[in-house]
Scaffold this motif. Structure first.
Motif, short mmCIF file in Angstrom:
data_model
loop_
_atom_site.label_atom_id
_atom_site.label_comp_id
_atom_site.label_asym_id
_atom_site.label_seq_id
_atom_site.Cartn_x
_atom_site.Cartn_y
_atom_site.Cartn_z
N TYR A 24 -14.53 -35.25 -37.10
CA TYR A 24 -12.99 -34.85 -36.52
C TYR A 24 -11.76 -34.94 -37.63
O TYR A 24 -11.01 -35.87 -37.48
CB TYR A 24 -12.69 -35.86 -35.37
CG TYR A 24 -13.52 -35.61 -34.18
CD1 TYR A 24 -13.60 -34.49 -33.38
CD2 TYR A 24 -14.48 -36.64 -33.87
CE1 TYR A 24 -14.40 -34.45 -32.20
CE2 TYR A 24 -15.52 -36.53 -33.25
CZ TYR A 24 -15.60 -35.25 -32.17
OH TYR A 24 -16.51 -35.20 -31.13
N LEU A 49 -4.50 -33.21 -33.90
CA LEU A 49 -5.24 -33.11 -32.83
C LEU A 49 -6.88 -33.31 -33.28
O LEU A 49 -7.03 -33.76 -34.68
CB LEU A 49 -5.56 -31.67 -32.32
CG LEU A 49 -4.24 -31.16 -31.88
CD1 LEU A 49 -4.55 -29.58 -31.39
CD2 LEU A 49 -3.68 -31.74 -30.83
N GLY A 99 -9.52 -30.00 -31.95
CA GLY A 99 -8.62 -28.86 -31.29
C GLY A 99 -7.84 -29.16 -30.15
O GLY A 99 -7.10 -28.71 -29.42
N THR A 100 -8.23 -30.66 -29.67
CA THR A 100 -7.45 -31.05 -28.43
C THR A 100 -6.99 -32.55 -28.77
O THR A 100 -7.25 -33.12 -29.68
CB THR A 100 -8.36 -31.44 -27.21
OG1 THR A 100 -9.58 -32.07 -27.38
CG2 THR A 100 -8.99 -29.94 -26.90
N PHE A 101 -5.97 -33.13 -27.73
CA PHE A 101 -5.46 -34.49 -28.07
C PHE A 101 -6.31 -35.50 -27.87
O PHE A 101 -6.81 -36.30 -28.81
CB PHE A 101 -4.32 -34.52 -27.20
CG PHE A 101 -3.71 -35.87 -27.04
CD1 PHE A 101 -2.90 -36.30 -28.27
CD2 PHE A 101 -4.02 -36.97 -25.91
CE1 PHE A 101 -2.52 -37.73 -28.32
CE2 PHE A 101 -3.50 -38.14 -26.16
CZ PHE A 101 -2.72 -38.48 -27.04
N PRO A 146 -13.56 -34.20 -27.58
CA PRO A 146 -14.41 -34.13 -26.64
C PRO A 146 -15.45 -35.10 -26.46
O PRO A 146 -15.72 -35.89 -27.30
CB PRO A 146 -15.12 -32.89 -27.06
CG PRO A 146 -14.84 -32.85 -28.61
CD PRO A 146 -13.74 -33.65 -28.66
#
Length: 379
Positions: free
Chosen positions: A255, A260, A263-265, A268
């Motif tokens: 990561y 982010l 790609g997300t806060f 996954p």
């Protein structure tokens, strides 16, 4: 025949006969002993910092399991012959790290990781030796100031405990299918190193001033900043422990986007491990996410402490918190750069050094808030 004396001569002679004022009992034993002990502690401080950095490099180069036995005395000597090297290499080939990760490693490659771990253990022995010789010397010479024997003994006791915890940590990676040491044991080992460093730094600050001066300065303690400095200290320590968990499972090498994660806060699969509690220690996504969030919270708390310090009338106290905020900002920046480059050892070790500098700066700011130095009214 006696000569008449001037009245001014008599007054002068009378003044000269008066004894020189002596310091009270509070200052007893503070002279050379305090300075000598302070210099001795400074040497220990430098060695402990070196221990932390070499320990970090040992972890980053995957060298920590290269020595599979704990021999505090006889282990001080490295292999001295080709046969001895082959023996050490054979022991390493029996552990999971070699069998599952480094199968086919050459003897030359083994020597490279062996020297890192051997050097780390040698530094530990040197720290113990310098502490023991210094403590015994000051104690036998009766140069330890009143109330300081147990404080100095505490450093040695913690150092001995650190050696035992170091082996407890290494032993966790020698069995089963584990490729590295247990992350929570690594966090314990690093956390205790920072505790030892903190005690040494605090004692250095205290020994830099006479006891009477410290008692006088304590009357001017800035309690709000003292409390915020204490909070910063505990907050930073928590972040150091979480950072050790990140290092223990190589979470900083996954990561690598920022701000982010994937790609997300929220990254996954943050709770994919069972039971649930394992995710907070062994899930690389969750551990790195926690490390990031705590870093942001620590930074905001540091900014709050800095704003509170602006109200202090003491310029030394204000400067102490200026330094904390500057190093805190640099440490956040280093953390971002480290993650975005996949945690290469050259940047990761700077991040660890930044943690050491920030830790000591917080201690110093707290000390200045608790014992504000005197300054002129103009100052």
């Amino acid at each position: 025949m006696s000569q008449n004396k001037s009245i001014f001569e008599e007054v002068s002679a009378g003044r000269a006969a008066k004894p020189t004022p002596q310091g009270g009992m509070i200052d007893a034993g503070r002279g050379g002993a305090r300075r000598g002990i302070r210099l001795w502690l400074m040497a220990l401080f430098a060695l402990v910092v070196a221990m932390i950095l070499v320990g970090g490099l040992t972890r980053l180069t995957d060298s920590g399991l290269s020595i599979t036995e704990w021999k505090p005395v006889t282990g001080a000597l490295p292999p001295m012959s080709a046969e001895a090297w082959e023996t050490e290499f054979a022991k390493y080939r029996e552990i999971p790290e070699y069998q599952l990760q480094n199968a086919g490693m050459s003897l030359a490659e083994f020597k490279a990781i062996y020297w890192w771990e051997w050097g780390h253990r040698q530094l530990g022995r040197l720290v113990g030796l310098i502490w023991a010789v210094g403590f015994a010397g000051f104690l036998i010479a009766k140069k330890v100031p009143a109330g300081w024997t147990n404080r100095l003994l505490l450093i040695g006791a913690l150092g001995g405990l650190q050696g035992a915890i170091g082996w407890w940590m290494v032993s966790s990676g020698l069995e089963g299918e584990r490729l590295d040491v247990a992350s929570y044991r690594l966090a314990t080992h690093l956390g205790l190193a920072f505790v030892i460093l903190g005690y040494i730094a605090w004692y250095i600050f205290q020994l830099g001033h006479p006891e009477r001066d410290l008692m006088q300065r304590r009357r001017g303690r800035e309690r709000k900043l003292w409390g915020m400095g204490t909070g910063l200290l505990h907050f930073a320590f928590l972040q150091i422990l979480i950072g050790a968990l990140v290092a223990g499972i190589d979470a900083g090498r996954n990561y690598i986007d920022w701000p982010l994660m994937g790609g997300t806060f929220l990254p996954p699969f943050p709770f994919e491990l069972e039971p649930l509690w394992r995710n907070f220690f062994e899930n690389d996504a969750t551990v790195q996410f926690i490390h990031r969030m705590v870093a942001y919270a620590l930074f905001l708390f540091g900014v709050g402490a800095w704003f509170a310090s602006r109200k202090s009338g003491n310029r030394a106290v204000r400067f102490g918190f200026n330094l904390v905020l500057a190093l805190l900002s640099l440490q956040v920046l280093l953390g971002i750069v480290t993650v975005m480059h996949g945690s290469p050892w050259s940047i990761a070790i700077l991040h660890q050094l930044g943690a050491v500098a920030l830790w000591v700066a917080i201690l110093r700011a707290r000390f200045l808030a608790g014992y504000p130095p005197a300054q002129s009214i103009r100052g």
